[in-house]
Motif scaffolding. Structure first.
Motif, PDB file in Angstrom:
ATOM      1  N   LEU A 496       0.707  -1.220  -0.068  1.00 51.91           N
ATOM      2  CA  LEU A 496      -0.200  -0.002  -0.001  1.00 51.91           C
ATOM      3  C   LEU A 496       0.831   1.103  -0.084  1.00 51.91           C
ATOM      4  O   LEU A 496       1.794   1.247   0.720  1.00 51.91           O
ATOM      5  N   THR A 497       0.389   2.245  -0.610  1.00 52.83           N
ATOM      6  CA  THR A 497       1.184   3.664  -0.958  1.00 52.83           C
ATOM      7  C   THR A 497       0.632   4.415   0.382  1.00 52.83           C
ATOM      8  O   THR A 497      -0.553   4.468   0.450  1.00 52.83           O
ATOM      9  N   THR A 498       1.668   5.006   1.010  1.00 49.64           N
ATOM     10  CA  THR A 498       1.320   5.921   2.206  1.00 49.64           C
ATOM     11  C   THR A 498       1.926   7.207   1.895  1.00 49.64           C
ATOM     12  O   THR A 498       3.113   7.341   1.307  1.00 49.64           O
ATOM     13  N   SER A 499       1.241   8.291   2.301  1.00 46.63           N
ATOM     14  CA  SER A 499       1.915   9.770   2.648  1.00 46.63           C
ATOM     15  C   SER A 499       2.773   9.640   3.744  1.00 46.63           C
ATOM     16  O   SER A 499       2.751   8.891   4.386  1.00 46.63           O
ATOM     17  N   THR A 500       3.599  10.673   3.947  1.00 48.51           N
ATOM     18  CA  THR A 500       4.414  10.996   4.860  1.00 48.51           C
ATOM     19  C   THR A 500       3.453  11.205   5.945  1.00 48.51           C
ATOM     20  O   THR A 500       2.750  12.184   6.089  1.00 48.51           O
ATOM     21  N   PRO A 501       3.420  10.237   7.240  1.00 47.66           N
ATOM     22  CA  PRO A 501       2.736  10.366   8.297  1.00 47.66           C
ATOM     23  C   PRO A 501       3.092  11.749   9.056  1.00 47.66           C
ATOM     24  O   PRO A 501       4.240  12.281   9.179  1.00 47.66           O
ATOM     25  N   LEU A 502       2.233  12.432   9.740  1.00 52.59           N
ATOM     26  CA  LEU A 502       2.241  13.888  10.581  1.00 52.59           C
ATOM     27  C   LEU A 502       2.775  13.261  11.941  1.00 52.59           C
ATOM     28  O   LEU A 502       2.661  12.136  12.252  1.00 52.59           O
ATOM     29  N   PHE A 503       3.169  14.358  12.645  1.00 53.60           N
ATOM     30  CA  PHE A 503       3.615  14.149  13.685  1.00 53.60           C
ATOM     31  C   PHE A 503       2.913  13.514  14.704  1.00 53.60           C
ATOM     32  O   PHE A 503       3.196  12.531  15.543  1.00 53.60           O
ATOM     33  N   TRP A 504       1.581  14.066  14.809  1.00 49.78           N
ATOM     34  CA  TRP A 504       0.521  13.469  15.798  1.00 49.78           C
ATOM     35  C   TRP A 504       0.154  12.047  15.389  1.00 49.78           C
ATOM     36  O   TRP A 504      -0.443  11.153  16.269  1.00 49.78           O
ATOM     37  N   GLU A 505       0.085  11.745  14.022  1.00 55.17           N
ATOM     38  CA  GLU A 505      -0.223  10.290  13.823  1.00 55.17           C
ATOM     39  C   GLU A 505       0.940   9.493  14.514  1.00 55.17           C
ATOM     40  O   GLU A 505       0.529   8.461  14.886  1.00 55.17           O
ATOM     41  N   VAL A 506       2.053   9.842  14.173  1.00 61.87           N
ATOM     42  CA  VAL A 506       3.027   8.866  14.788  1.00 61.87           C
ATOM     43  C   VAL A 506       3.157   8.678  16.270  1.00 61.87           C
ATOM     44  O   VAL A 506       3.167   7.371  16.730  1.00 61.87           O
ATOM     45  N   VAL A 507       2.829   9.739  16.998  1.00 62.02           N
ATOM     46  CA  VAL A 507       2.815   9.753  18.415  1.00 62.02           C
ATOM     47  C   VAL A 507       1.633   8.955  18.952  1.00 62.02           C
ATOM     48  O   VAL A 507       1.756   8.055  19.695  1.00 62.02           O
ATOM     49  N   PHE A 508       0.345   9.177  18.245  1.00 58.38           N
ATOM     50  CA  PHE A 508      -0.689   8.426  18.622  1.00 58.38           C
ATOM     51  C   PHE A 508      -0.574   7.061  18.438  1.00 58.38           C
ATOM     52  O   PHE A 508      -1.097   6.240  19.157  1.00 58.38           O
ATOM     53  N   PHE A 509       0.118   6.609  17.067  1.00 56.10           N
ATOM     54  CA  PHE A 509       0.145   5.273  16.784  1.00 56.10           C
ATOM     55  C   PHE A 509       1.019   4.468  17.816  1.00 56.10           C
ATOM     56  O   PHE A 509       0.597   3.485  18.329  1.00 56.10           O
TER      57      PHE A 509
END
Length: 821
Positions: A496-509
């Motif tokens: 799957l192709t993904t865009s660059t994750p945002l900072f809040w997405e990384v922290v939440f994940f």
């Protein structure tokens, strides 16, 4: 404070990493850092005197922060004093004498040599010089080794970046290796080998062993098996074909191609099992010695040997250190302190090479092991509550197979999920098939290919025919390995192709992932489920917000060096790219390395229209990659025919995917997409000339188009020259526009005063890069732009230039925040 006494490295490493990150961002003045370090040192002595151990620990953390900051600060701000090669950068050609400081890095397109400079020769004198240099060689016929002293003539250049959002900071990457200058040679014919064997003697010895192993692999096997074995055994990945890299990436098994902690760990396990079973052959011996500890201790030496065969490259050395630290915990009977052991290994790695914190190999290895340690036992404890199968108690064999499969799935899931945000940041993919493929491909590579390859490598120094036989056997299994990978790809599909994750997405994940290891009660799992739903809801909201129609047009002129590339985001969220930059050879893919990272950073995963103004490398070089990865809907071009390789690749990609290829000329009717109009002014009719005939003719036949949104318009003049500018004006073409993409990169053969007056632009954008022989824009063009009071921006100085308009007004944003020239 008991936790700090027993496991201090966890917090110390975190403080040290915080300092390294601050140094990477260069966000603190070094004078302030010195003052803070002195104050903390005085505070530490005071707290120890008054026995305030909590305050002492805080001072220690602060000191580690300062040490981490300074470890990178000195690399970012080198001292050019004395006899540093920085004094000779960008000053013309020099004769340089240097020693190869690292094993050469060979790829399919060029060789790169990291050199330690010893002296620089001018016409009438020779001076000692110091500093590291990266030399690129396009065509090579000789093999160089670590420790070779060579002499060559070339100009030294300052490393430069492509300054775009999402771009790779190449200059800083080299600075972290203490490299502050680059040089280039067309071939190695002009290189004189002065002598061999300089450098550390033990590294010279190791490199001589590696050369023999490399030669044996090369002579006894064929590509692509040869390339895979070179990567697995001696850590050389440069010759692996791009198709295989893409295949492994789609299956989520790219890490197999690197000598990582996974390979070293499996090899250590095999070494332990062999040594322990050899000791068991003498049962009476087990009564007098601790066989397990001896096996653990002895298995350290094969691990070190593997790392040496791999050339003691940084990733292999890091992996070896991590494995050795783990083996030492077993010797000390402290296996329960695995997490602390991981941080001990990280501390030693970062103490020697602090820049490793920003290297993907370290990040992936550390995070994979970290989440294996904290997630697998927690998930296993949840699964152990159910001890029987759906049909009752399992048989011993089935129970072992079930346990092995379950443990493998947990480990695979923990490693993949723990590294998913990092993989998305660097590679913009996520391969769900990896949960399955890793279960099969990792053991096959780790327990079969690597042991066979290493056995053959050892046999090279004992019995060469035996080594050839084992290498050929390993190649057969490697062929089967590749066939199996292709079978998995056919069955499971692409990543799957993904865009660059945002900072809040990384922290939440990561927060949710860590919480999954600590939830125990039903109430905790209920709260966890609420958090997971909130994360999913936020993701859908983010996707909706990013894809909603807007009332603005955005045009970004990318910094692609001397070429052209522009990304247009229409109000209806469709995306159009005009040209794709490119270098004069195939050693650097502008689409993959520059344009795609920008698109991912903007959340763009689909490009609807690609426009090729004319078939020149600096305009079409990066487009084949974009066309193959971003679901192109239409391809517009000027109707030219060319045998230029990237142009042919682009057309082939469009044909294979049944993409409409539309020739646009001055006779093409105006086209409207949503509320944006496209007008085509040049070429005047159907053409057949291309790169293969006359470059000036190709330039003059460039597709010239105007994009209008409301009262604001953009004229893309491609590479037309004076004569075509005059023809368009004589034909009565309305060329007026608010923003002009200056033709032919601001060269003196275009952009006449008559043309500029016809366009009547308020803003001019020059896409190009200066050299010692050529200024961008040319001084005469710059003078004309200034005389007509046209605000001019140059991608070389400003980086990516984004102009956003609502149809009435417009705003300009420069990535490097440089004022107009």
């Amino acid at each position: 404070m008991r936790w700090f006494v027993t496991q201090p490295f966890i917090v110390l490493v975190l403080a040290y990493c915080a300092g390294i990150s601050a140094g990477h961002g260069d966000c603190i003045q070094v004078e302030i850092l010195y003052a803070a370090a002195a104050s903390l040192l005085i505070g530490l002595l005071s707290t120890l005197f008054f026995k305030s151990y909590s305050a002492a620990a805080a001072c220690v953390f602060g000191l580690f922060f300062c040490i981490g900051f300074y470890s990178l600060y000195q690399k970012i701000h080198p001292d050019p004093a004395g006899n540093s090669i920085l004094r000779y950068v960008d000053q013309g050609s020099r004769t340089i004498e240097a020693v190869i400081a690292e094993p050469p890095g060979e790829t399919l397109h060029r060789t790169k040599l990291q050199l330690a400079v010893r002296s620089i020769h001018d016409r009438d004198r020779s001076v000692a010089a110091t500093g590291n240099l990266l030399l690129g060689i396009k065509d090579w016929s000789r093999r160089f080794s670590y420790g070779d002293r060579i002499r060559f003539s070339s100009a030294l250049h300052t490393p430069r970046n492509f300054s775009n959002p999402g771009g790779f900071d190449y200059k800083r990457h080299l600075a972290y290796k203490n490299i502050y200058a680059t040089a280039f040679l067309e071939s190695d014919a002009s290189i004189t080998l002065v002598r061999k064997g300089e450098g550390a003697r033990w590294l010279v010895f190791i490199e001589s062993l590696r050369n023999k192993i490399r030669a044996s692999i090369t002579n006894s096997t064929q590509p692509p098996s040869r390339d895979i074995l070179l990567a697995l055994i001696i850590g050389e990945q440069g010759t692996i074909p791009e198709q295989i890299r893409n295949l492994f990436s789609a299956l989520g098994i790219t890490h197999i191609l690197s000598i990582s902690g996974l390979h070293v760990s499996i090899f250590a396990l095999l070494a332990y099992a062999i040594i322990f079973n050899l000791l068991k052959l003498y049962p009476r011996l087990l009564l007098y010695i601790p066989a397990k500890k001896i096996a653990v201790c002895t298995s350290i030496f094969p691990v070190l040997g593997y790392c040496m065969i791999a050339g003691m490259a940084t990733p292999a050395a890091r992996s070896g250190l991590m494995v050795v630290c783990y083996l030492l915990t077993l010797l000390l009977d402290r296996p329960q302190h695995m997490l602390h052991t991981l941080f001990v290994a990280a501390f030693f790695i970062l103490a020697v090479t602090p820049q490793s914190l920003f290297e993907i190999s370290f990040q992936l290895s550390f995070l994979a092991v970290f989440f294996l340690i904290i997630l697998v036992p927690a998930w296993k404890s949840l699964g152990n509550k159910k001890k029987s199968g759906p049909l009752g108690t399992l048989s011993p064999l089935r129970a072992k197979l079930t346990a092995y499969t379950a443990d493998s799935l947990r480990a695979s899931a923990a490693a993949m999920l723990g590294t998913a945000p990092i993989v998305a940041c660097y590679f913009h993919t996520f391969a769900p098939s990896g949960f399955i493929t890793n279960l099969v491909m990792v053991p096959l590579a780790g327990f079969l290919l690597v042991p066979l390859g290493l056995a053959a490598a050892m046999m090279v120094f004992i019995w060469q025919p035996g080594a050839v036989l084992i290498f050929k056997t390993a190649a057969l299994f490697t062929d089967f390995f590749l066939i199996l990978a292709k079978t998995f790809y056919s069955a499971l599909g692409d990543a799957l192709t993904t865009s660059t994750p945002l900072f809040w997405e990384v922290v939440f994940f990561y927060g949710l992932l860590i919480l999954s290891a600590v939830c125990r009660t039903r109430k905790q799992w209920l709260l966890y489920g609420c958090g997971l739903l909130a994360f999913i809801g936020a993701e859908f909201s983010q996707a909706w917000y990013a894809n909603r129609p807007v009332d603005s047009l955005s045009v970004t002129f990318l910094d692609v060096g001397a070429g052209d590339a522009a990304v247009i985001q229409l109000p209806n969220k469709e995306v159009l790219i005009i040209d794709g930059g490119g270098l004069m050879d195939d050693s650097f893919d502008m689409g993959k390395a520059v344009i795609a990272p920008y698109l991912y950073s903007q959340g763009i995963k689909k490009v609807d229209y690609i426009v090729v103004t004319h078939p020149h490398r600096d305009h079409v070089g990066g487009l084949p990659y974009i066309a193959g990865r971003f679901a192109m809907r239409e391809l517009w071009h000027n109707g030219a025919h060319s045998l230029l390789a990237p142009y042919q690749a682009l057309m082939k990609t469009a044909a294979l995917n049944k993409i409409p290829i539309i020739a646009c000329t001055g006779a093409t009717k105006m086209r409207t997409i949503g509320t944006v109009t496209f007008e085509f002014f040049n070429p005047s009719g159907e053409i057949s000339s291309g790169y293969d005939e006359d470059q000036n003719a190709t330039n003059n036949n460039s597709l010239v188009l105007r994009i209008s949104y409301g009262n604001v318009s953009f004229l893309f003049a491609a590479d037309i020259l004076h004569e075509r500018e005059a023809e368009l004006i004589e034909a009565g073409t309305d060329l007026s526009a608010t923003v002009l993409k200056v033709p032919h990169h601001g060269g003196q053969s275009s952009c006449s005063e008559v043309f500029l007056r016809a366009v009547q632009a308020s803003v001019a954008v020059v896409s190009g890069r200066s050299s010692r022989k050529r200024k961008t824009p040319h001084p005469a063009v710059k003078q004309r732009l200034e005389q007509l009071d046209i605000d001019t921006y140059v991608t070389e100085q400003s980086g990516a230039i984004t102009i956003k308009t609502d149809g009435e007004t417009f705003h300009i944003h420069q990535y490097k925040s440089i004022s107009s020239i």
